[in-house]
Design a protein around this motif. Sequence first.
Motif, PDB file in Angstrom:
ATOM      1  N   LEU A  64       0.821  -1.212   0.000  1.00 54.24           N
ATOM      2  CA  LEU A  64       0.000   0.000   0.000  1.00 54.24           C
ATOM      3  C   LEU A  64       0.856   1.263   0.000  1.00 54.24           C
ATOM      4  O   LEU A  64       0.478   2.272  -0.600  1.00 54.24           O
ATOM      5  N   GLY A  65       2.006   1.217   0.675  1.00 58.83           N
ATOM      6  CA  GLY A  65       2.892   2.375   0.651  1.00 58.83           C
ATOM      7  C   GLY A  65       3.415   2.658  -0.749  1.00 58.83           C
ATOM      8  O   GLY A  65       3.444   3.808  -1.202  1.00 58.83           O
ATOM      9  N   LEU A  66       3.825   1.632  -1.460  1.00 60.35           N
ATOM     10  CA  LEU A  66       4.279   1.813  -2.837  1.00 60.35           C
ATOM     11  C   LEU A  66       3.145   2.283  -3.741  1.00 60.35           C
ATOM     12  O   LEU A  66       3.335   3.149  -4.611  1.00 60.35           O
ATOM     13  N   TYR A  67       1.966   1.736  -3.533  1.00 60.12           N
ATOM     14  CA  TYR A  67       0.810   2.133  -4.340  1.00 60.12           C
ATOM     15  C   TYR A  67       0.455   3.598  -4.090  1.00 60.12           C
ATOM     16  O   TYR A  67       0.135   4.352  -5.020  1.00 60.12           O
ATOM     17  N   THR A  68       0.512   4.006  -2.809  1.00 65.08           N
ATOM     18  CA  THR A  68       0.217   5.408  -2.477  1.00 65.08           C
ATOM     19  C   THR A  68       1.245   6.346  -3.098  1.00 65.08           C
ATOM     20  O   THR A  68       0.898   7.421  -3.614  1.00 65.08           O
ATOM     21  N   TYR A  69       2.507   5.967  -3.046  1.00 66.30           N
ATOM     22  CA  TYR A  69       3.552   6.811  -3.648  1.00 66.30           C
ATOM     23  C   TYR A  69       3.333   6.965  -5.150  1.00 66.30           C
ATOM     24  O   TYR A  69       3.460   8.068  -5.702  1.00 66.30           O
ATOM     25  N   LEU A  70       3.000   5.879  -5.830  1.00 68.51           N
ATOM     26  CA  LEU A  70       2.769   5.950  -7.271  1.00 68.51           C
ATOM     27  C   LEU A  70       1.547   6.805  -7.582  1.00 68.51           C
ATOM     28  O   LEU A  70       1.563   7.612  -8.537  1.00 68.51           O
ATOM     29  N   PHE A  71       0.473   6.660  -6.801  1.00 66.83           N
ATOM     30  CA  PHE A  71      -0.730   7.445  -7.050  1.00 66.83           C
ATOM     31  C   PHE A  71      -0.463   8.933  -6.847  1.00 66.83           C
ATOM     32  O   PHE A  71      -0.899   9.772  -7.659  1.00 66.83           O
ATOM     33  N   ARG A  72       0.240   9.288  -5.799  1.00 63.89           N
ATOM     34  CA  ARG A  72       0.531  10.703  -5.561  1.00 63.89           C
ATOM     35  C   ARG A  72       1.511  11.246  -6.583  1.00 63.89           C
ATOM     36  O   ARG A  72       1.434  12.425  -6.950  1.00 63.89           O
ATOM     37  N   TRP A  73       2.427  10.413  -7.044  1.00 65.14           N
ATOM     38  CA  TRP A  73       3.371  10.865  -8.075  1.00 65.14           C
ATOM     39  C   TRP A  73       2.639  11.205  -9.362  1.00 65.14           C
ATOM     40  O   TRP A  73       3.045  12.109 -10.100  1.00 65.14           O
ATOM     41  N   LEU A  74       1.557  10.513  -9.648  1.00 64.50           N
ATOM     42  CA  LEU A  74       0.788  10.797 -10.856  1.00 64.50           C
ATOM     43  C   LEU A  74      -0.126  12.004 -10.683  1.00 64.50           C
ATOM     44  O   LEU A  74      -0.297  12.804 -11.621  1.00 64.50           O
ATOM     45  N   THR A  75      -0.729  12.167  -9.525  1.00 61.68           N
ATOM     46  CA  THR A  75      -1.706  13.242  -9.332  1.00 61.68           C
ATOM     47  C   THR A  75      -1.086  14.560  -8.896  1.00 61.68           C
ATOM     48  O   THR A  75      -1.711  15.608  -9.067  1.00 61.68           O
ATOM     49  N   ARG A  76       0.123  14.541  -8.326  1.00 56.80           N
ATOM     50  CA  ARG A  76       0.703  15.776  -7.800  1.00 56.80           C
ATOM     51  C   ARG A  76       0.892  16.847  -8.873  1.00 56.80           C
ATOM     52  O   ARG A  76       0.513  18.013  -8.655  1.00 56.80           O
ATOM     53  N   PRO A  77       1.477  16.560 -10.043  1.00 59.21           N
ATOM     54  CA  PRO A  77       1.623  17.633 -11.039  1.00 59.21           C
ATOM     55  C   PRO A  77       0.291  18.202 -11.512  1.00 59.21           C
ATOM     56  O   PRO A  77       0.192  19.416 -11.764  1.00 59.21           O
ATOM     57  N   VAL A  78      -0.725  17.364 -11.631  1.00 57.20           N
ATOM     58  CA  VAL A  78      -2.027  17.858 -12.078  1.00 57.20           C
ATOM     59  C   VAL A  78      -2.616  18.813 -11.040  1.00 57.20           C
ATOM     60  O   VAL A  78      -3.129  19.890 -11.371  1.00 57.20           O
ATOM     61  N   ARG A  79      -2.547  18.449  -9.783  1.00 54.40           N
ATOM     62  CA  ARG A  79      -3.121  19.289  -8.741  1.00 54.40           C
ATOM     63  C   ARG A  79      -2.329  20.593  -8.570  1.00 54.40           C
ATOM     64  O   ARG A  79      -2.915  21.655  -8.294  1.00 54.40           O
ATOM     65  N   ARG A  80      -1.024  20.540  -8.727  1.00 59.84           N
ATOM     66  CA  ARG A  80      -0.233  21.771  -8.634  1.00 59.84           C
ATOM     67  C   ARG A  80      -0.525  22.704  -9.805  1.00 59.84           C
ATOM     68  O   ARG A  80      -0.527  23.933  -9.640  1.00 59.84           O
ATOM     69  N   ARG A  81      -0.775  22.133 -10.954  1.00 60.91           N
ATOM     70  CA  ARG A  81      -1.167  22.977 -12.087  1.00 60.91           C
ATOM     71  C   ARG A  81      -2.504  23.641 -11.819  1.00 60.91           C
ATOM     72  O   ARG A  81      -2.711  24.819 -12.166  1.00 60.91           O
TER      73      ARG A  81
END
Length: 688
Positions: free
Chosen positions: A210-227
Amino acid sequence: MIAAARAVLALALLAVLYALVASMVLLWAAFLAVALWSAGAPGVQTPPTSAIIACAAFAPIVFGMAWAVVRTARPSAPREDAVTVTRRGAPELWRMVEELALGVGTHPPAHIRLTAEVNASVTEDAPLLGLAPGRRVLYLGLPLLAGLSLAELRAVLAHELGHFSHRHNRFGAVAHRGAAGLVAARQAIQDVSAANDLVRLYAGGPLLLLGLYTYLFRWLTRPVRRRQELEADREAARVAGPGAVADALCSTEALGAAWQQFLAEFLAPMRRATGRIPDDPFRAFAHMVEAPELREPLATLRARAVEQPAGPDDAHPPLATRLERLARLPAAETGAVPLFARPLSVPPRYAIELGRILLPGPDAGRRVPWRDWLTELAEHRARRPLAPLAEAVRTVEEAERTGRPGTERTGRPEAERTAWRKAERAKAERPETEREPDALTIQRVLRLLDGGRRMPLARALNSRLPRGAQNESDPLRPLADALAVLIGAQLVSRGVAYWAMDWTGPSILVPPVGIAPETIHTWADTAVRLPGQTQLLGLHLAALGVDERAPLPTGPAGDAADGVVPRAPGGQPRLISIVPGATGPARRRITAVRALALTVLLGMAGLTFVLWANRDEPRYPGTPVSPWTDGHRPGGGTTGTTGGTVPAPLPTYLYPTAPVWPTPPAYRLPSPSLPGSDIKPLVPRSTP
């Protein structure tokens, strides 16, 4: 295009997570069905204990993850730590929000709720992971209303409403709920591990995945949300101006640090020491940020906030990047005039209600008006050196009574010192009920100074002060400060002086009319440093009406400065523990996990035992054994062809009763080749 691809991939990962959780539930249910079926199968000698324990051990983690995912997928309930503001209760705030919503081109929110955070956010409680429209809610931190200017507050509100105008809430809701689901699933596993020893044996693997899955999910969504945050900044700059948005961003970061400092250094220590809290902590915080002595520290906090990078899990870009983008935008139109030209405020009842949510329960402390609390806070912070001074005085006096080496100094005649020691010895020999209270007085301090004990007293005081208040280069300085505080406490008790709050240091004594604030400290410093000046200090105190022999009065909250343990309003000692305890929600989660595991264990054990006890006996082919067919019993057996009873073989039930040995081949005589002969004549006859 890349942002859209990242968003689609994040949605795919979220769908895969839900599918994995559903698969876990189905596999657990299938394993449970197989275990129950095997318990009732014919020929089972003992119940399947291992299957029961396995189902009970996996039940909490499976149901915990499923509940976490379902809870974050559905529309969230209103926050319990927020207070709803009605249009009638705060019409100015509602008019400002509606005006800004019209400016950014969106509909105003349906609800405005105040929180105790230094933050503002918008949510849309929409079903289907936020893909369908729902109810809009604006959350506004009350510390922002207390510390931001009107232009900065408009910029913050325009930024949050800009998310609605650009439809950021659709993907933002999905990303937020997906990340919240992953975090809740990991929290569920950790809670189950804390409550169940069996789960703790295998919880490391699911937590890692779950930790690896959470890291991958946030890595994908972080640039979109910052934009999306940068787009909301541009929308707010169009309505409120780039300068106001930049100031609001810097002020918000500084207010966040100041609010945490207010809670940790002022509210919590005062609550632990005296058991008193303000009824409106936000007004007290507003008084703090408006203090002149905090202008420079707040400016320092604003400058440091620009230099700090964004956190790895933060959906907002670094503050330096946001300020750089805002600096490129054109200035706002000069014709745009805000509706309100004065600071915005809300009725005090909302702040008082939110203060009860911030500090809940009867153990929070006694609530007093926030202005009285500030006065008590100033006095409490001023009297902090008095407890170490009382301990130092007792230590030096005890050393003088016992006659330790190095404590006797020349400063008084030997006869006077001998008489004083006899008086102290007689005082110590009195019964406990007849002794005078060992309270700190000005006379006790001045007597030690007259006796040449200034350096032992100064060293004893320095050793009891906090590390930041010690002064190794000038040990007499803390002693002079403590004596000045002791004099000020006596003046305040007589009502001729008071303590003024200083948020960056010790409280300031405001002496009687006609005396400068630094005069009291000058008298104390002179008496400490110069021998023979204590009598002059006594004359000054007598002119002010201060009795040197008067014991130190207790503060308004009942906290004595002579080392007495603070007491609660009921008179019982306040027990303060530094051991962290589980919060109420955590205790409820752990209790629920234990109840679920125990329920599954008992339920499966009972159902399995019932199925195992009522199982069918196996049937075997063959003739049943009975007294009429058992040839080994009297009267049993079968009737032969020549008459009589032939014993029947013992029943074997198709199982061997003895080792089966190979049958040797039967021996046969060779066929006769000679002719047969009649041997009857050769047999002798019997004689009559």
